[in-house]
Design a protein around this motif. Sequence first.
Motif, PDB file in Angstrom:
ATOM      1  N   CYS A 292      -1.474   6.051  -7.271  1.00  0.00           N
ATOM      2  CA  CYS A 292      -0.572   7.208  -7.192  1.00  0.00           C
ATOM      3  C   CYS A 292       0.561   6.948  -6.207  1.00  0.00           C
ATOM      4  N   LEU A 293       0.266   6.253  -5.102  1.00  0.00           N
ATOM      5  CA  LEU A 293       1.315   5.923  -4.143  1.00  0.00           C
ATOM      6  C   LEU A 293       2.337   4.980  -4.759  1.00  0.00           C
ATOM      7  N   LEU A 294       1.870   3.950  -5.449  1.00  0.00           N
ATOM      8  CA  LEU A 294       2.802   3.011  -6.084  1.00  0.00           C
ATOM      9  C   LEU A 294       3.619   3.695  -7.176  1.00  0.00           C
ATOM     10  N   GLN A 295       2.972   4.591  -7.927  1.00  0.00           N
ATOM     11  CA  GLN A 295       3.687   5.354  -8.959  1.00  0.00           C
ATOM     12  C   GLN A 295       4.799   6.185  -8.315  1.00  0.00           C
ATOM     13  N   ALA A 296       4.491   6.822  -7.179  1.00  0.00           N
ATOM     14  CA  ALA A 296       5.478   7.652  -6.485  1.00  0.00           C
ATOM     15  C   ALA A 296       6.606   6.792  -5.915  1.00  0.00           C
ATOM     16  N   LEU A 297       6.264   5.648  -5.333  1.00  0.00           N
ATOM     17  CA  LEU A 297       7.296   4.783  -4.760  1.00  0.00           C
ATOM     18  C   LEU A 297       8.240   4.257  -5.830  1.00  0.00           C
ATOM     19  N   HIS A 298       7.730   4.053  -7.038  1.00  0.00           N
ATOM     20  CA  HIS A 298       8.574   3.567  -8.135  1.00  0.00           C
ATOM     21  C   HIS A 298       9.422   4.670  -8.750  1.00  0.00           C
ATOM     22  N   THR A 299       8.911   5.889  -8.800  1.00  0.00           N
ATOM     23  CA  THR A 299       9.547   6.936  -9.616  1.00  0.00           C
ATOM     24  C   THR A 299      10.277   8.018  -8.833  1.00  0.00           C
ATOM     25  N   THR A 300       9.740   8.458  -7.707  1.00  0.00           N
ATOM     26  CA  THR A 300      10.321   9.640  -7.045  1.00  0.00           C
ATOM     27  C   THR A 300      10.782   9.417  -5.624  1.00  0.00           C
ATOM     28  N   VAL A 301      10.268   8.409  -4.934  1.00  0.00           N
ATOM     29  CA  VAL A 301      10.656   8.180  -3.535  1.00  0.00           C
ATOM     30  C   VAL A 301      11.896   7.298  -3.499  1.00  0.00           C
ATOM     31  N   ASN A 302      13.004   7.860  -3.012  1.00  0.00           N
ATOM     32  CA  ASN A 302      14.254   7.122  -2.883  1.00  0.00           C
ATOM     33  C   ASN A 302      14.490   6.741  -1.427  1.00  0.00           C
ATOM     34  N   ASP A 303      15.137   5.630  -1.227  1.00  0.00           N
ATOM     35  CA  ASP A 303      15.420   5.176   0.136  1.00  0.00           C
ATOM     36  C   ASP A 303      16.319   6.159   0.890  1.00  0.00           C
ATOM     37  N   LYS A 304      17.120   6.901   0.134  1.00  0.00           N
ATOM     38  CA  LYS A 304      18.014   7.864   0.776  1.00  0.00           C
ATOM     39  C   LYS A 304      17.250   9.043   1.371  1.00  0.00           C
ATOM     40  N   ASP A 305      16.007   9.269   0.902  1.00  0.00           N
ATOM     41  CA  ASP A 305      15.207  10.385   1.406  1.00  0.00           C
ATOM     42  C   ASP A 305      14.453  10.034   2.683  1.00  0.00           C
ATOM     43  N   LEU A 306      14.509   8.776   3.085  1.00  0.00           N
ATOM     44  CA  LEU A 306      13.750   8.329   4.248  1.00  0.00           C
ATOM     45  C   LEU A 306      14.573   8.517   5.521  1.00  0.00           C
ATOM     46  N   VAL A 363       5.079   9.424   9.798  1.00  0.00           N
ATOM     47  CA  VAL A 363       6.367   9.523   9.096  1.00  0.00           C
ATOM     48  C   VAL A 363       6.623   8.207   8.370  1.00  0.00           C
ATOM     49  N   LEU A 364       6.998   8.296   7.088  1.00  0.00           N
ATOM     50  CA  LEU A 364       7.357   7.119   6.299  1.00  0.00           C
ATOM     51  C   LEU A 364       8.791   6.719   6.620  1.00  0.00           C
ATOM     52  N   LEU A 365       8.970   5.474   7.100  1.00  0.00           N
ATOM     53  CA  LEU A 365      10.299   5.000   7.488  1.00  0.00           C
ATOM     54  C   LEU A 365      10.975   4.179   6.407  1.00  0.00           C
ATOM     55  N   ALA A 366      10.230   3.305   5.744  1.00  0.00           N
ATOM     56  CA  ALA A 366      10.839   2.408   4.765  1.00  0.00           C
ATOM     57  C   ALA A 366       9.788   1.943   3.772  1.00  0.00           C
ATOM     58  N   VAL A 367      10.263   1.435   2.628  1.00  0.00           N
ATOM     59  CA  VAL A 367       9.398   0.908   1.574  1.00  0.00           C
ATOM     60  C   VAL A 367       9.770  -0.545   1.344  1.00  0.00           C
ATOM     61  N   ASN A 368       8.773  -1.422   1.374  1.00  0.00           N
ATOM     62  CA  ASN A 368       9.000  -2.850   1.120  1.00  0.00           C
ATOM     63  C   ASN A 368       8.923  -3.087  -0.397  1.00  0.00           C
ATOM     64  N   ARG A 369      10.062  -3.055  -1.049  1.00  0.00           N
ATOM     65  CA  ARG A 369      10.087  -3.180  -2.502  1.00  0.00           C
ATOM     66  C   ARG A 369       9.967  -4.640  -2.962  1.00  0.00           C
ATOM     67  N   ASN A 370       9.845  -5.548  -2.008  1.00  0.00           N
ATOM     68  CA  ASN A 370       9.567  -6.945  -2.342  1.00  0.00           C
ATOM     69  C   ASN A 370       8.094  -7.298  -2.162  1.00  0.00           C
ATOM     70  N   HIS A 371       7.301  -6.330  -1.819  1.00  0.00           N
ATOM     71  CA  HIS A 371       5.872  -6.564  -1.614  1.00  0.00           C
ATOM     72  C   HIS A 371       5.212  -6.933  -2.954  1.00  0.00           C
ATOM     73  N   PRO A 372       4.261  -7.858  -2.957  1.00  0.00           N
ATOM     74  CA  PRO A 372       3.615  -8.259  -4.226  1.00  0.00           C
ATOM     75  C   PRO A 372       2.980  -7.090  -4.979  1.00  0.00           C
ATOM     76  N   ASP A 373       2.341  -6.157  -4.255  1.00  0.00           N
ATOM     77  CA  ASP A 373       1.723  -5.002  -4.923  1.00  0.00           C
ATOM     78  C   ASP A 373       2.775  -4.142  -5.607  1.00  0.00           C
ATOM     79  N   TYR A 374       3.934  -3.992  -4.949  1.00  0.00           N
ATOM     80  CA  TYR A 374       5.005  -3.175  -5.526  1.00  0.00           C
ATOM     81  C   TYR A 374       5.587  -3.844  -6.766  1.00  0.00           C
TER      82      TYR A 374
END
Length: 607
Positions: A292-306, A363-374
């Motif tokens: 669910c976290l990966l689904q959210a990071l791909h679909t609804t969590v934008n870097d501009k919201d951080l 608090v969520l600061l950033a998302v590593n979109r180069n992470h293997p799981d992502y």
Amino acid sequence: MFKKAVEAKSLQRLSGADRKKLKRTIKERFPHASDADIDLILPPKVEITIAKFSNRAHVYGVEGGFPMIFDIDGRGTEIFPTVYALWTVPELLPAFLLKGGEVSRFVIGGADLMFPGISIPPEGLSSFSAGQLWAVKVPGNPAPIAVGTTTMSSSEALKAGLRGKALRITHYYRDLLWESVEGHYVPNAGFLEDVVLEDPALSSVSLTSDSYESSSNELHNDFYNGEVVNQVIDSEKDDVLAPIDIKNEISAIASDMSGLKVADNISTEEANEEKDQHTLSSEEMDDLLDKCLLQALHTTVNDKDLPMPGSTLWSGHVLPCRPPGITLDVKKSSHKKLAKWLQSKSSAGLISTKDDKHKKEVVLLAVNRNHPDYKSFRPERRRPETIDQNKDSATNEGRQPKSQLEVVEIYKPSTHVNPIFISVGADIGKFFSASEATDLVFRYVENQNLVKPTDKAVVVLDAILCDALYKGTVKKGSSYPTTIHKKDLGATFLSRMQIHHRVTRGYESSVRKGALKTVQIMTERRQGNKKVTRVSGLESFLMDAEALASELQKKFACSTSVAELPGKKGQNEVLVQGGVIEDLAKHLMEQYGIPKRYIEVLDKTKK
């Protein structure tokens, strides 16, 4: 008025004072109605509810029964009876008699009533004025099928040769007020069905098997006690009279209308579904949380919201990505707490987090979109499920949840940033979420080509953007900045807007300017060694003080009362006998969904 589907925003019981005020308004609006007639429409010993719709209409009805009165604009000046009320008291309003069943086809189809369709008695039309309430009846049938207001007076109608529009219909049999409550349609209404659809010869119906008596009391008893109604079903079958049991019809309609309930009820079917859900192991819950976290990071969590609070990430992004019918509960995982789960993902390098000591959350600061799981995760294309966060937590603990509470920060353009919004064609009179406002300023930067060519992470400030971000903040004699980093642009732009909070509970919503006032719980001593706990600030979270006092009285088995705060009109506090400060705070968080950061606790009994 009710030709299009309209969703009810809220449903609540009327207080005693509002009930008396409603009856006075009905008495003024319907001068021919006696006190006994009003009691038939709104029985004295039955709960009366008010449903507020998005088109500003208010509908009053008997709880678990039928809508009886509706107010077009919610101001109390345009009160109308429903067809249910007119069936209960048929002589509540004067009525126009139609020429036949063919005319009724147009009326129940939503058309206004024209003078040529009215049957004029030999003595002529009764006197009436423009804007007066009148009902519509078919020949031989005492039960009205529609209600509306006259478009002209009787004298004006005679001058016009009895041509043109006679009655502007506001409500009629089989419209959406009749058929639906929250989209649940009445199957096979039965009553009046053949009467209004057939020709005049088939438009007779008697409300009892005996001859109809005009007394409204007897009509009310016949209507609600299930007397047999005889009506013509098929003229081609030797005019056979088929009996219809109105009590069964009423029960069917009532069960269909019960979809819109007061917030403190929960259906047995929902409870059974929750019991039947498969219980996941801690390992399965861990896997589900990660998906669910990966689904959210791909679909609804934008870097501009951080940066984004962990509670917002959970309720607004992770929970909506859960599979339908599955309860997502971090307490049943191996992490046990949301903060520990997010910290574990941070340790794995998927996200970056920090602890906010002031708000006491991660608090969520950033998302590593180069992470293997992502990179290896493939998001599902499905519609996110609407989540009732309070329902999840309450179900897990076996408690009955209250209406969903949602607190969202929204922003309104100020004079500083108005030129930016106007430039991109946005409405300066509406509210924007943080992500929407940030998108707008980045759109302005893109339209004006303000990104620095030699450094794509830096924005060059033109005169309009510079004034929007810094006008009035730079000390006299100091120079204005000429550039700003992209990561700072969104936060700086939001700081120049007016912050508001939208609080939503169930179908009720309220927008409040500035910081949201907290719920204050205080325990103090009175009359020697006796303790009393005071709760205030409930209005900020759309809570009813009287209802809470009654609930706490049962929960803590103690005396409770409600008093108005001195000097603060419309703001009440609940007084609870005893020192229940900790249990009360826990109750507000679990049952009403109030976040812990919005609850202030002060125990004056401790030295």
